[in-house]
Design a protein around this motif. Structure first.
Motif, PDB file in Angstrom:
ATOM      1  N   VAL A  31      10.700 -11.041 -17.630  1.00  0.00           N
ATOM      2  CA  VAL A  31      10.646  -9.648 -18.055  1.00  0.00           C
ATOM      3  C   VAL A  31      11.553  -9.447 -19.263  1.00  0.00           C
ATOM      4  N   THR A  32      11.113  -8.600 -20.188  1.00  0.00           N
ATOM      5  CA  THR A  32      11.907  -8.324 -21.374  1.00  0.00           C
ATOM      6  C   THR A  32      11.630  -6.919 -21.873  1.00  0.00           C
ATOM      7  N   GLU A  33      12.636  -6.323 -22.498  1.00  0.00           N
ATOM      8  CA  GLU A  33      12.454  -5.043 -23.187  1.00  0.00           C
ATOM      9  C   GLU A  33      12.449  -5.255 -24.691  1.00  0.00           C
ATOM     10  N   THR A  34      13.398  -6.076 -25.172  1.00  0.00           N
ATOM     11  CA  THR A  34      13.540  -6.279 -26.612  1.00  0.00           C
ATOM     12  C   THR A  34      13.236  -7.705 -27.065  1.00  0.00           C
ATOM     13  N   SER A  87       0.856  -1.186   0.000  1.00  0.00           N
ATOM     14  CA  SER A  87       0.000   0.000   0.000  1.00  0.00           C
ATOM     15  C   SER A  87       0.896   1.241   0.000  1.00  0.00           C
ATOM     16  N   VAL A  88       1.136   1.786  -1.185  1.00  0.00           N
ATOM     17  CA  VAL A  88       1.962   2.979  -1.343  1.00  0.00           C
ATOM     18  C   VAL A  88       1.247   3.935  -2.286  1.00  0.00           C
ATOM     19  N   ALA A  89       1.666   5.179  -2.287  1.00  0.00           N
ATOM     20  CA  ALA A  89       1.092   6.181  -3.191  1.00  0.00           C
ATOM     21  C   ALA A  89       1.977   6.304  -4.425  1.00  0.00           C
ATOM     22  N   GLU A  90       1.365   6.249  -5.597  1.00  0.00           N
ATOM     23  CA  GLU A  90       2.110   6.460  -6.833  1.00  0.00           C
ATOM     24  C   GLU A  90       2.127   7.954  -7.134  1.00  0.00           C
ATOM     25  N   VAL A  91       3.296   8.550  -7.010  1.00  0.00           N
ATOM     26  CA  VAL A  91       3.435   9.994  -7.208  1.00  0.00           C
ATOM     27  C   VAL A  91       3.450  10.334  -8.688  1.00  0.00           C
ATOM     28  N   GLY A  92       4.068   9.478  -9.478  1.00  0.00           N
ATOM     29  CA  GLY A  92       4.136   9.735 -10.905  1.00  0.00           C
ATOM     30  C   GLY A  92       4.781   8.596 -11.651  1.00  0.00           C
ATOM     31  N   GLU A  93       4.509   8.554 -12.949  1.00  0.00           N
ATOM     32  CA  GLU A  93       5.096   7.556 -13.833  1.00  0.00           C
ATOM     33  C   GLU A  93       6.341   8.151 -14.472  1.00  0.00           C
ATOM     34  N   LEU A  94       7.442   7.410 -14.445  1.00  0.00           N
ATOM     35  CA  LEU A  94       8.702   7.856 -15.030  1.00  0.00           C
ATOM     36  C   LEU A  94       9.003   6.956 -16.223  1.00  0.00           C
ATOM     37  N   LEU A  95       8.901   7.499 -17.416  1.00  0.00           N
ATOM     38  CA  LEU A  95       8.947   6.681 -18.625  1.00  0.00           C
ATOM     39  C   LEU A  95      10.378   6.363 -19.038  1.00  0.00           C
ATOM     40  N   TYR A  96      11.028   5.502 -18.255  1.00  0.00           N
ATOM     41  CA  TYR A  96      12.360   5.031 -18.630  1.00  0.00           C
ATOM     42  C   TYR A  96      12.566   3.636 -18.079  1.00  0.00           C
ATOM     43  N   SER A  97      13.520   2.920 -18.671  1.00  0.00           N
ATOM     44  CA  SER A  97      13.905   1.599 -18.174  1.00  0.00           C
ATOM     45  C   SER A  97      15.411   1.476 -18.340  1.00  0.00           C
ATOM     46  N   LYS A  98      15.962   0.285 -18.162  1.00  0.00           N
ATOM     47  CA  LYS A  98      17.423   0.172 -18.143  1.00  0.00           C
ATOM     48  C   LYS A  98      18.038   0.425 -19.518  1.00  0.00           C
ATOM     49  N   GLN A  99      17.274   0.197 -20.597  1.00  0.00           N
ATOM     50  CA  GLN A  99      17.834   0.347 -21.930  1.00  0.00           C
ATOM     51  C   GLN A  99      17.188   1.454 -22.749  1.00  0.00           C
ATOM     52  N   LEU A 108      13.365   4.274 -23.215  1.00  0.00           N
ATOM     53  CA  LEU A 108      12.233   4.961 -22.615  1.00  0.00           C
ATOM     54  C   LEU A 108      10.951   4.142 -22.763  1.00  0.00           C
ATOM     55  N   ALA A 109      11.077   2.926 -23.264  1.00  0.00           N
ATOM     56  CA  ALA A 109       9.909   2.080 -23.495  1.00  0.00           C
ATOM     57  C   ALA A 109       9.556   1.296 -22.235  1.00  0.00           C
ATOM     58  N   PRO A 110       8.302   0.851 -22.114  1.00  0.00           N
ATOM     59  CA  PRO A 110       7.933   0.003 -20.977  1.00  0.00           C
ATOM     60  C   PRO A 110       8.565  -1.370 -21.110  1.00  0.00           C
ATOM     61  N   VAL A 111       8.639  -2.083 -19.996  1.00  0.00           N
ATOM     62  CA  VAL A 111       9.069  -3.484 -20.039  1.00  0.00           C
ATOM     63  C   VAL A 111       7.828  -4.363 -20.037  1.00  0.00           C
ATOM     64  N   ARG A 112       7.998  -5.592 -20.485  1.00  0.00           N
ATOM     65  CA  ARG A 112       6.883  -6.537 -20.512  1.00  0.00           C
ATOM     66  C   ARG A 112       7.258  -7.806 -19.766  1.00  0.00           C
ATOM     67  N   SER A 153       4.766  -2.964 -17.872  1.00  0.00           N
ATOM     68  CA  SER A 153       5.085  -2.185 -16.673  1.00  0.00           C
ATOM     69  C   SER A 153       6.013  -1.024 -17.002  1.00  0.00           C
ATOM     70  N   ARG A 154       5.834   0.058 -16.258  1.00  0.00           N
ATOM     71  CA  ARG A 154       6.714   1.211 -16.360  1.00  0.00           C
ATOM     72  C   ARG A 154       7.309   1.519 -14.988  1.00  0.00           C
ATOM     73  N   THR A 155       8.355   2.307 -14.992  1.00  0.00           N
ATOM     74  CA  THR A 155       8.974   2.755 -13.754  1.00  0.00           C
ATOM     75  C   THR A 155       8.087   3.812 -13.101  1.00  0.00           C
ATOM     76  N   VAL A 156       7.951   3.725 -11.780  1.00  0.00           N
ATOM     77  CA  VAL A 156       7.104   4.680 -11.068  1.00  0.00           C
ATOM     78  C   VAL A 156       7.851   5.251  -9.856  1.00  0.00           C
TER      79      VAL A 156
END
Length: 290
Positions: free
Chosen positions: A161-164, A79-91, A93-97, A182-185
Motif C-alpha cells: 500500500v502507498t499514498e505517495t 458481509s457488512v453494510a457500507e454506510v458511507g465513504e470517508l475521503l481521508y487517509s493517514k496523510q 484526503l487522497a485514496p491509497v493504492r 482504496s478509500r476509508t469507509v
C-alpha cells in the motif's frame, strides 16, 4: 440506555480518525495502555481495532460500526453494510493504492512476467484475485510487515500500500501496476442497522463525519461592500452556490458571506480588495453539511 459499539482504527489511521471526530463534534481520548478510548458521548463505547480486522468484528456483531479501508473489507470478504465513504487517509484526503512493485533495476516489466514467481503481501486474497484476472500463476506469501525489504532476496515482487510512493522509491522499488485503489469507509453490522436507534445514531455519525471532511479544504469569507461595487465583488467570488448577500444598517452597504477553497484565498483576497471589498474576514470551518 442504548449504546453504540464503535470501532476506531488502531495504527496508521488512528490519529487522523481522532482528529476527524473532533471536527465532527466528538472528543476521543486515547490512553496508550488501553484499547478502550474515552469519548464525550455516553451513547458511544469506543474500541481500538486494527483496520485489517475491523470488518470481521463488525460482521460478527462484536462491534456495531467502525471505520476501516475498503481494501480490508474486500480482503476479508466480510458481509457488512457500507454506510458511507470517508475521503481521508493517514496523510491526506487522497485514496491509497495497493501497487505491484519490483526492483527498479530488475527485468520484470508487467504482471505477466511474474509467472511462477513469488509475491509477498499483506493482502493475499486481493493479490490472488488480481493474478487470476490476468491469468498469471504465482505463489503469494503473506508478509507480516517490512514488505519493501523482501525483494529481491525473499520475493520477486511485492504488493504494497502507498499514498505517495516515497517509501517504495527509498527502497529502490518500481511500480509496475495498481492492484487496487482504496478509500476509508464507515461500515456497520446489518443487524445494527435494522435497530432503529442504532441506525439513526450511525446515520448521524456518518453525516457529521462527512461534513467535517467536506470542510477540510474550505474556509469562510465575510466582507462588506458598497452596493454600487457589489457586482464587481461577486464576479471575483466562486461559491458552493450563490453567496449570501444581506443589507446592513447603512442601506448603501452590503454584507457578503461565502465559502471558498482554502488554496485560492491568497489570490482571491487581493482581488476582492481591488474590487471594492472592505472588512474582509477569513474564518475556519468545522463542518459543511449540504
Amino acid at each position: 440506555m442504548s449504546v453504540l459499539r464503535l470501532g476506531i482504527p488502531k495504527g496508521s489511521l488512528q490519529d487522523a480518525t481522532v482528529q476527524l471526530f473532533a471536527k465532527a463534534g466528538w472528543r476521543i481520548s486515547i490512553n496508550s495502555r488501553s484499547y478502550f478510548p474515552g469519548v464525550d458521548d455516553p451513547e458511544i463505547n469506543c474500541m481500538l481495532v486494527r483496520a485489517q480486522e475491523m470488518a470481521r468484528y463488525i460482521e460478527t456483531g462484536a462491534l456495531d460500526a467502525g471505520i476501516t479501508g475498503r481494501d480490508w473489507v474486500q480482503e476479508t470478504g466480510a458481509s457488512v453494510a457500507e454506510v458511507g465513504e470517508l475521503l481521508y487517509s493517514k496523510q491526506s484526503l487522497a485514496p491509497v493504492r495497493w501497487v505491484l512493485a519490483v526492483p527498479e533495476d530488475g527485468p520484470i516489466e508487467s504482471v505477466k512476467d511474474l509467472e511462477g514467481k513469488v509475491i509477498a503481501t499483506e493482502v493475499v486474497n486481493l493479490t490472488k484475485k488480481y493474478l487470476a484476472k490476468h491469468g498469471v500463476n504465482a505463489r503469494v506469501e503473506f508478509s507480516w510487515g517490512a514488505t519493501e525489504v523482501k525483494v529481491p532476496q525473499l520475493a520477486d515482487a511485492i504488493v504494497e500500500v502507498t499514498e505517495t510512493g516515497s517509501s517504495l522509491r527509498a527502497n529502490r522499488l518500481r511500480i509496475v501496476d495498481t492492484v487496487l485503489e482504496s478509500r476509508t469507509v464507515f461500515i456497520a453490522n446489518h443487524e445494527a442497522l435494522a435497530d432503529p436507534w442504532k441506525s439513526e445514531k450511525i446515520s448521524n455519525l456518518a453525516l457529521l463525519l462527512s461534513g467535517a471532511i467536506a470542510a477540510y479544504t474550505k474556509v469562510g469569507i465575510m466582507l462588506n461592500v458598497r452596493k454600487a461595487q457589489l457586482a464587481a465583488v461577486l464576479g471575483v467570488l466562486p461559491a458552493l452556490k450563490n453567496p449570501t448577500v444581506s443589507t446592513l444598517s447603512d442601506p448603501e452597504w452590503i454584507a457578503v458571506n461565502t465559502i471558498i477553497d482554502e488554496n485560492i484565498v491568497r489570490t482571491i483576497i487581493p482581488r476582492l480588495k481591488a474590487a471594492g471589498a472592505q472588512g474582509i474576514v477569513e474564518y475556519p470551518l468545522n463542518k459543511i453539511v449540504l
